[in-house]
Design a protein around this motif. Structure first.
Motif, PDB file in Angstrom:
ATOM      1  N   ALA A 133       0.821  -1.219   0.000  1.00 38.19           N
ATOM      2  CA  ALA A 133       0.000   0.000   0.000  1.00 38.19           C
ATOM      3  C   ALA A 133       0.850   1.263   0.000  1.00 38.19           C
ATOM      4  N   VAL A 134       2.036   1.205   0.589  1.00 38.64           N
ATOM      5  CA  VAL A 134       2.966   2.338   0.557  1.00 38.64           C
ATOM      6  C   VAL A 134       3.954   2.090  -0.574  1.00 38.64           C
ATOM      7  N   PRO A 135       3.894   2.846  -1.653  1.00 35.70           N
ATOM      8  CA  PRO A 135       4.732   2.591  -2.835  1.00 35.70           C
ATOM      9  C   PRO A 135       6.221   2.539  -2.491  1.00 35.70           C
ATOM     10  N   GLY A 136       6.850   1.480  -2.956  1.00 42.19           N
ATOM     11  CA  GLY A 136       8.288   1.351  -2.783  1.00 42.19           C
ATOM     12  C   GLY A 136       8.736   0.879  -1.420  1.00 42.19           C
ATOM     13  N   THR A 137       7.801   0.599  -0.529  1.00 48.55           N
ATOM     14  CA  THR A 137       8.153   0.166   0.832  1.00 48.55           C
ATOM     15  C   THR A 137       7.260  -1.000   1.225  1.00 48.55           C
ATOM     16  N   ALA A 138       7.747  -2.218   1.013  1.00 49.58           N
ATOM     17  CA  ALA A 138       6.953  -3.407   1.301  1.00 49.58           C
ATOM     18  C   ALA A 138       6.657  -3.520   2.792  1.00 49.58           C
ATOM     19  N   PHE A 139       5.427  -3.852   3.102  1.00 53.58           N
ATOM     20  CA  PHE A 139       4.929  -4.178   4.437  1.00 53.58           C
ATOM     21  C   PHE A 139       4.639  -2.969   5.337  1.00 53.58           C
ATOM     22  N   ALA A 140       5.040  -1.761   4.950  1.00 51.77           N
ATOM     23  CA  ALA A 140       4.726  -0.602   5.787  1.00 51.77           C
ATOM     24  C   ALA A 140       3.215  -0.425   5.895  1.00 51.77           C
ATOM     25  N   GLY A 141       2.503  -0.650   4.806  1.00 43.32           N
ATOM     26  CA  GLY A 141       1.050  -0.521   4.823  1.00 43.32           C
ATOM     27  C   GLY A 141       0.394  -1.498   5.784  1.00 43.32           C
ATOM     28  N   SER A 142       0.992  -2.684   5.952  1.00 38.47           N
ATOM     29  CA  SER A 142       0.422  -3.672   6.866  1.00 38.47           C
ATOM     30  C   SER A 142       0.443  -3.172   8.300  1.00 38.47           C
ATOM     31  N   PHE A 143       1.489  -2.440   8.674  1.00 38.22           N
ATOM     32  CA  PHE A 143       1.580  -1.934  10.047  1.00 38.22           C
ATOM     33  C   PHE A 143       0.736  -0.681  10.247  1.00 38.22           C
ATOM     34  N   ILE A 144       0.496   0.061   9.164  1.00 41.82           N
ATOM     35  CA  ILE A 144      -0.463   1.168   9.259  1.00 41.82           C
ATOM     36  C   ILE A 144      -1.864   0.610   9.494  1.00 41.82           C
ATOM     37  N   SER A 145      -2.185  -0.501   8.829  1.00 36.15           N
ATOM     38  CA  SER A 145      -3.487  -1.143   9.051  1.00 36.15           C
ATOM     39  C   SER A 145      -3.598  -1.686  10.465  1.00 36.15           C
ATOM     40  N   GLN A 146      -2.469  -2.109  11.043  1.00 37.35           N
ATOM     41  CA  GLN A 146      -2.458  -2.543  12.446  1.00 37.35           C
ATOM     42  C   GLN A 146      -2.905  -1.412  13.357  1.00 37.35           C
ATOM     43  N   ALA A 147      -2.411  -0.190  13.091  1.00 39.17           N
ATOM     44  CA  ALA A 147      -2.805   0.985  13.877  1.00 39.17           C
ATOM     45  C   ALA A 147      -4.287   1.284  13.698  1.00 39.17           C
ATOM     46  N   MET A 148      -4.800   1.105  12.488  1.00 40.18           N
ATOM     47  CA  MET A 148      -6.214   1.378  12.212  1.00 40.18           C
ATOM     48  C   MET A 148      -7.122   0.409  12.969  1.00 40.18           C
ATOM     49  N   LEU A 149      -6.713  -0.857  13.092  1.00 40.37           N
ATOM     50  CA  LEU A 149      -7.519  -1.827  13.836  1.00 40.37           C
ATOM     51  C   LEU A 149      -7.613  -1.443  15.311  1.00 40.37           C
ATOM     52  N   ALA A 150      -6.512  -0.953  15.872  1.00 40.62           N
ATOM     53  CA  ALA A 150      -6.551  -0.493  17.265  1.00 40.62           C
ATOM     54  C   ALA A 150      -7.503   0.687  17.417  1.00 40.62           C
ATOM     55  N   ALA A 151      -7.506   1.569  16.404  1.00 34.63           N
ATOM     56  CA  ALA A 151      -8.424   2.711  16.442  1.00 34.63           C
ATOM     57  C   ALA A 151      -9.876   2.254  16.401  1.00 34.63           C
ATOM     58  N   LEU A 152     -10.167   1.215  15.644  1.00 36.40           N
ATOM     59  CA  LEU A 152     -11.532   0.687  15.570  1.00 36.40           C
ATOM     60  C   LEU A 152     -11.975   0.071  16.892  1.00 36.40           C
ATOM     61  N   ALA A 153     -11.035  -0.462  17.665  1.00 38.04           N
ATOM     62  CA  ALA A 153     -11.380  -1.074  18.950  1.00 38.04           C
ATOM     63  C   ALA A 153     -11.775  -0.033  19.995  1.00 38.04           C
ATOM     64  N   PHE A 154     -11.322   1.204  19.823  1.00 41.32           N
ATOM     65  CA  PHE A 154     -11.562   2.245  20.837  1.00 41.32           C
ATOM     66  C   PHE A 154     -13.057   2.489  21.079  1.00 41.32           C
ATOM     67  N   PRO A 155     -13.876   2.774  20.031  1.00 46.27           N
ATOM     68  CA  PRO A 155     -15.300   3.018  20.302  1.00 46.27           C
ATOM     69  C   PRO A 155     -16.034   1.779  20.802  1.00 46.27           C
ATOM     70  N   VAL A 156     -15.536   0.596  20.457  1.00 46.36           N
ATOM     71  CA  VAL A 156     -16.158  -0.626  20.961  1.00 46.36           C
ATOM     72  C   VAL A 156     -15.968  -0.719  22.476  1.00 46.36           C
ATOM     73  N   LEU A 157     -14.729  -0.535  22.922  1.00 50.29           N
ATOM     74  CA  LEU A 157     -14.428  -0.648  24.350  1.00 50.29           C
ATOM     75  C   LEU A 157     -15.015   0.505  25.157  1.00 50.29           C
ATOM     76  N   TRP A 158     -15.305   1.606  24.499  1.00 48.71           N
ATOM     77  CA  TRP A 158     -15.969   2.725  25.168  1.00 48.71           C
ATOM     78  C   TRP A 158     -17.314   2.295  25.753  1.00 48.71           C
ATOM     79  N   ARG A 159     -17.939   1.304  25.157  1.00 52.04           N
ATOM     80  CA  ARG A 159     -19.261   0.831  25.584  1.00 52.04           C
ATOM     81  C   ARG A 159     -19.189  -0.205  26.710  1.00 52.04           C
ATOM     82  N   LEU A 160     -17.970  -0.607  27.078  1.00 55.02           N
ATOM     83  CA  LEU A 160     -17.817  -1.579  28.157  1.00 55.02           C
ATOM     84  C   LEU A 160     -18.291  -0.979  29.470  1.00 55.02           C
ATOM     85  N   ARG A 161     -19.059  -1.724  30.209  1.00 53.77           N
ATOM     86  CA  ARG A 161     -19.555  -1.261  31.512  1.00 53.77           C
ATOM     87  C   ARG A 161     -19.028  -2.194  32.590  1.00 53.77           C
ATOM     88  N   ALA A 162     -17.883  -1.835  33.122  1.00 56.07           N
ATOM     89  CA  ALA A 162     -17.255  -2.612  34.187  1.00 56.07           C
ATOM     90  C   ALA A 162     -17.024  -1.693  35.375  1.00 56.07           C
TER      91      ALA A 162
END
Length: 404
Positions: free
Chosen positions: A168-197
């Motif tokens: 996904a990042v031209p000329g740099t193999a696998f950098a895009g995979s780790f950017i997607s890793q950061a995006m998945l963590a961002a998606l978890a934030f609003p989910v965990l916001w709803r946790l009631r503990a």
């Protein structure tokens, strides 16, 4: 004696939190597979020493181990919800740092990113315990297994993101995979916001007066066996899995085949979770953990038969199923070893010991693969399995009450 006392159960809140944690596990659980699939391969390009090619994966596990006790403190002090939200922010930052390391061709920066990913994983790993906070007996075992089902989705998301985003990042193999890793963590934030503990243990009326010293708990044979089962199940799984992508590529298989092998392995790790809870209720935690260890031994035997893709994938499938039974069984055994007041420190100590061993195993795996080859890694699995399997079978007959 079983001492896992629980607070009064709010069934609706418990089920709601279990679903939230399952979804969060699906996002957060993909964190480790991305690093594991690519850490060794990126290490081959960036590492100044061939013996350090799996260091990024080792640092993932080291960060996980080092993060367990601080994570336990944060959750004890501020509650599960705030702790998990903080963890997702660490996850976002870690993915971006790892991507920057690849773009800058800096092995040190890349390793810093994977180490921080381990800190994030120290929060993700405790989702399984959080599911059992407000459940008792068989329902607690089922709740643990249900949350682990989220890893099944992570098993699909993680490796597929590696394939889809590696360029996904031209000329740099696998950098895009780790950017997607950061995006998945961002998606978890609003989910965990709803946790009631509970905001903290003390808000539930749990005081330090009810606690035993950690050293006293550590001398309990039941707790030691639970830790040993988790250490061997997770340690051996990581020991083999860390080396497998590099070994597959080294024996003539493609990077895509290696990534798919890890995907099938992680599917096997979490897929049985649909039935693991019921199996523990029916046959007992110790027996399920023992079967898991046997399957891990069988996976090593399959790997020793040859180097075809079928041998690698077959071994990884058995390894995944064995980990599921062994680790979930061990987790349920730990949940029987503490009172609510002791929860954070007992779970934190367990994860520190388990993932500290895992970090050592992943580092040793890379060095052994480089010096002695794939066969040596699998020969070591067999005596390690026997070391815990024997006392686990003995405990099954000695402690029948622990199966209830």
């Amino acid at each position: 004696m079983n001492i896992a006392h629980k607070e009064p159960v709010d069934t609706s809140a418990s089920k709601r939190n279990t679903w939230i944690l399952t979804v969060a596990q699906a996002f957060g659980g993909a964190n480790a597979p991305i690093v594991i699939s690519l850490g060794g391969l990126v290490g081959q390009h960036l590492s100044p020493d061939p013996g350090l090619i799996t260091l990024p994966v080792s640092l993932l596990n080291l960060g996980l181990a080092l993060g367990t006790l601080p994570a336990a403190y944060v959750m004890r002090r501020f509650g599960r919800r705030r702790g998990y939200l903080f963890g997702t922010m660490i996850g976002m930052i870690s993915g971006l740092i790892a991507a920057a390391g690849i773009i800058l061709s800096s092995f040190v920066v890349f390793c810093l990113g994977t180490c921080m990913a381990g800190f994030y994983s120290s929060y993700v790993q405790s989702y399984r315990f959080a599911a059992a906070d407000n459940a008792t007996g068989a329902e607690a075992q089922r709740a643990i297994a249900r949350v682990m089902v989220g890893g099944l989705i992570a098993a699909i998301i993680g490796p597929q993101l590696v394939i889809w985003t590696r360029d996904a990042v031209p000329g740099t193999a696998f950098a895009g995979s780790f950017i997607s890793q950061a995006m998945l963590a961002a998606l978890a934030f609003p989910v965990l916001w709803r946790l009631r503990a509970p905001s903290s243990q003390k808000s539930k009326g749990i005081t330090d007066a009810a606690e035993r010293p950690l050293l006293q708990i550590l001398t309990s044979p039941r707790y030691l066996l639970a830790i040993a089962s988790g250490v061997v199940s997770y340690g051996l799984m990581t020991f083999v899995m860390t080396a497998s992508p590099v070994a597959m590529v080294g024996h003539g298989h493609s990077i895509d085949q290696a990534a798919l092998g890890i995907q099938w392995h992680i599917l096997a790790m979490y897929g049985p979770s649909f039935i693991t809870g019921r199996l523990m209720v029916r046959f007992g935690k110790e027996r399920v953990a023992a079967i898991g260890l046997l399957l891990i031994g069988c996976s090593a035997a399959v790997a020793l038969f040859g180097f075809d893709i079928a041998h690698f994938w077959g071994s990884l499938l058995l390894l995944g199923i064995g980990w599921n039974f062994g680790f979930i069984g061990a987790t349920s055994m730990v949940a029987d070893c503490h009172t609510p007041a002791e929860r954070s420190k007992v779970q934190g100590a367990n994860d520190f010991l388990v993932f500290g061993t895992v970090a050592c195993a992943s580092f040793f795996s890379g060095s052994l693969l480089h010096s002695s080859g794939w066969e040596a890694i699998n020969w070591i699995v067999l005596p390690a399995v026997a070391l815990v399997l024997v006392p686990l079978v003995w405990a099954r007959n000695k402690w029948p009450a622990s199966l209830n």
